[in-house]
Design an enzyme around this catalytic site. Structure first.
Site, PDB file in Angstrom:
ATOM      1  N   ASN A 157      -1.201  -5.707  13.620  1.00 22.21           N
ATOM      2  CA  ASN A 157      -0.229  -5.133  14.563  1.00 22.21           C
ATOM      3  C   ASN A 157      -0.885  -4.738  15.864  1.00 22.21           C
ATOM      4  O   ASN A 157      -2.032  -4.275  15.873  1.00 22.21           O
ATOM      5  CB  ASN A 157       0.389  -3.833  14.004  1.00 22.21           C
ATOM      6  CG  ASN A 157       1.300  -4.066  12.825  1.00 22.21           C
ATOM      7  OD1 ASN A 157       1.938  -5.119  12.718  1.00 22.21           O
ATOM      8  ND2 ASN A 157       1.372  -3.103  11.937  1.00 22.21           N
ATOM      9  N   ALA A 158      -0.100  -4.843  16.931  1.00 26.14           N
ATOM     10  CA  ALA A 158      -0.479  -4.155  18.165  1.00 26.14           C
ATOM     11  C   ALA A 158       0.143  -2.764  18.056  1.00 26.14           C
ATOM     12  O   ALA A 158       1.367  -2.633  17.930  1.00 26.14           O
ATOM     13  CB  ALA A 158       0.089  -4.908  19.361  1.00 26.14           C
ATOM     14  N   GLU A 198       2.508  -4.778   4.090  1.00 23.24           N
ATOM     15  CA  GLU A 198       3.132  -5.016   5.404  1.00 23.24           C
ATOM     16  C   GLU A 198       3.400  -6.496   5.657  1.00 23.24           C
ATOM     17  O   GLU A 198       3.689  -6.883   6.789  1.00 23.24           O
ATOM     18  CB  GLU A 198       2.265  -4.426   6.529  1.00 23.24           C
ATOM     19  CG  GLU A 198       2.341  -2.911   6.584  1.00 23.24           C
ATOM     20  CD  GLU A 198       1.606  -2.295   7.774  1.00 23.24           C
ATOM     21  OE1 GLU A 198       0.792  -2.979   8.429  1.00 23.24           O
ATOM     22  OE2 GLU A 198       1.851  -1.106   8.037  1.00 23.24           O
ATOM     23  N   ALA A 214      -4.882   5.368  10.540  1.00 18.81           N
ATOM     24  CA  ALA A 214      -5.906   4.463   9.959  1.00 18.81           C
ATOM     25  C   ALA A 214      -6.942   5.178   9.090  1.00 18.81           C
ATOM     26  O   ALA A 214      -7.904   4.544   8.645  1.00 18.81           O
ATOM     27  CB  ALA A 214      -6.611   3.623  11.032  1.00 18.81           C
ATOM     28  N   ALA A 215      -6.758   6.471   8.815  1.00 22.79           N
ATOM     29  CA  ALA A 215      -7.720   7.166   7.941  1.00 22.79           C
ATOM     30  C   ALA A 215      -7.724   6.524   6.553  1.00 22.79           C
ATOM     31  O   ALA A 215      -8.791   6.304   5.959  1.00 22.79           O
ATOM     32  CB  ALA A 215      -7.380   8.643   7.846  1.00 22.79           C
ATOM     33  N   GLY A 216      -6.532   6.226   6.047  1.00 27.73           N
ATOM     34  CA  GLY A 216      -6.431   5.577   4.730  1.00 27.73           C
ATOM     35  C   GLY A 216      -7.074   4.193   4.753  1.00 27.73           C
ATOM     36  O   GLY A 216      -7.720   3.783   3.789  1.00 27.73           O
ATOM     37  N   ASP A 217      -6.910   3.481   5.865  1.00 27.35           N
ATOM     38  CA  ASP A 217      -7.502   2.141   5.978  1.00 27.35           C
ATOM     39  C   ASP A 217      -9.034   2.229   5.999  1.00 27.35           C
ATOM     40  O   ASP A 217      -9.721   1.400   5.401  1.00 27.35           O
ATOM     41  CB  ASP A 217      -7.002   1.446   7.248  1.00 27.35           C
ATOM     42  CG  ASP A 217      -5.487   1.291   7.238  1.00 27.35           C
ATOM     43  OD1 ASP A 217      -4.914   1.097   6.153  1.00 27.35           O
ATOM     44  OD2 ASP A 217      -4.879   1.375   8.320  1.00 27.35           O
ATOM     45  N   SER A 270     -11.245   3.738  16.215  1.00 31.16           N
ATOM     46  CA  SER A 270     -11.727   4.989  15.600  1.00 31.16           C
ATOM     47  C   SER A 270     -12.489   4.742  14.292  1.00 31.16           C
ATOM     48  O   SER A 270     -13.042   5.678  13.712  1.00 31.16           O
ATOM     49  CB  SER A 270     -10.546   5.934  15.330  1.00 31.16           C
ATOM     50  OG  SER A 270      -9.800   5.471  14.236  1.00 31.16           O
TER      51      SER A 270
HETATM   52  O1  RIB Z   1      -2.419   2.513   8.633  1.00 36.31           O
HETATM   53  C1  RIB Z   1      -2.273   2.607  10.020  1.00 36.31           C
HETATM   54  C2  RIB Z   1      -1.555   1.398  10.531  1.00 36.31           C
HETATM   55  O2  RIB Z   1      -0.230   1.415  10.045  1.00 36.31           O
HETATM   56  C3  RIB Z   1      -1.416   1.336  12.036  1.00 36.31           C
HETATM   57  O3  RIB Z   1      -2.512   0.733  12.667  1.00 36.31           O
HETATM   58  C4  RIB Z   1      -0.107   0.596  12.218  1.00 36.31           C
HETATM   59  O4  RIB Z   1      -0.265  -0.692  12.741  1.00 36.31           O
HETATM   60  C5  RIB Z   1       0.539   0.547  10.846  1.00 36.31           C
HETATM   61  O5  RIB Z   1       0.442  -0.687  10.275  1.00 36.31           O
END
Ligand code: RIB
Length: 301
Positions: free
Chosen positions: A11-12, A135, A245-248, A287
């Site tokens: 995603n942007a 997603e 994005a902490a979870g990512d 980040s």
């Molecule tokens: O997990 C964070 C992400 O969720 C964001 O970067 C946004 O694109 C959504 O997909």
């Protein structure tokens, strides 16, 4: 063979900081709009690559400027992206507002992410670990999980954004990594502390889940490798700027630790550090910490 393959979204992120979340029908002003590389799939891929893993990504972007920006960003961090196809839909967007406490609200416009098909999955390279999120179309996630297992991969599913899942998928992956609200929606049980989480995880295991790692935000993370065996690692205390994005970052860190043979609870501690460092900065992929930043952070504890 790469260490980690991610099949998921790009995603942007169209992000604005606001003093507080607006109510229904209300208009408020925020900061200038920033366009930032994001998407749960791409974030997890970049997170793992910044930590030094060999990573490949499969997904779709639009044949447009934002799609090119996302591909360039994968390339910048060494993520192999030949399986990210340009398609005739706009690149996916996430409209993100972040309040002064660093909490966010996100609206997704899936665009090209909605076009990732099971047939696409066949062009993915072999990997030790496959990371999936929710997603992209659900039928593709289901197919990818089976495909990953058939090819001998360890399959980790981050069930985000939250939705109900069939037992076939819950039992078909090696590890589920939800947050508290996702676990609650998956099980229909309230999740607010360690005891309530363990009840919900036991319910998920009764449906066939093999291992569950629960991210609990500023509380920490809980790993249940069976109903009896649990590990809890408290979160590192940091100043929160933006939780996006902490979870990512956590999942990227976890996958990297596993790919290096690091077991629980060290793997949890490493992933926790990745999540903590991410919330200290604004935005998704910018980040995400590097391996050196995580090492320095852990040594300073
Ligand atoms: O997990 C964070 C992400 O969720 C964001 O970067 C946004 O694109 C959504 O997909």
């Amino acid at each position: 063979m790469v260490d980690i393959l991610v099949i998921g979204s790009l995603n942007a992120d169209l992000a604005v900081r606001v003093p507080r979340f607006p109510g229904p029908g209300e208009t408020i002003s925020g900061t200038d709009l920033e366009t930032i590389p994001g998407g749960k799939g791409a974030n997890q891929a970049v997170a793992a690559a910044k930590l030094g893993a060999a990573v490949a990504m499969l997904g779709r972007v639009g044949d447009d400027q934002l799609g090119q920006m996302l591909l360039d960003n994968l390339g910048k961090f060494g993520v192999e992206s030949s399986a990210v196809r340009k398609t005739d839909s706009a690149t996916g967007d996430a409209i993100i507002i972040v309040d002064q406490k660093g909490q966010n609200s996100i609206i997704l416009s899936p665009g090209a992410n909605g076009k990732v098909t099971p047939a696409d999955v066949e062009s993915a390279p072999p990997a030790k670990i496959l990371l999936l999120q929710l997603e992209i179309p659900f039928e593709t996630v289901l197919y990818a999980a089976k495909w990953g297992k058939a090819h001998g991969m360890t399959v980790i599913l981050n069930p985000a954004p939250a939705r109900e899942l069939p037992d076939e998928l819950i039992a078909g992956v090696d590890m589920l990594v939800p947050n508290e609200s996702e676990l609650s929606l998956l099980t229909g049980k309230p999740v607010f502390d360690r005891a309530s989480a363990q009840i919900a995880i036991a319910a998920l295991m009764a449906r066939g889940a093999k291992q569950v790692i629960l991210t609990m935000g500023e509380k920490g993370a809980l790993a249940q490798t069976s109903v009896e065996n649990g590990y809890f690692v408290p979160a590192h205390q940091v100043t929160v700027v933006d939780t996006t994005a902490a979870g990512d970052a956590f999942i990227g860190g976890l996958a990297v630790a596993f790919s290096r043979g690091i077991a629980m609870p060290e793997a949890l501690n490493y992933a926790n550090a990745c999540g903590a460092l991410t919330v200290t900065k604004f935005g998704a992929q910018p980040s995400l910490p590097t391996a050196a930043e995580v090492e320095e952070f852990l040594q300073a504890l």
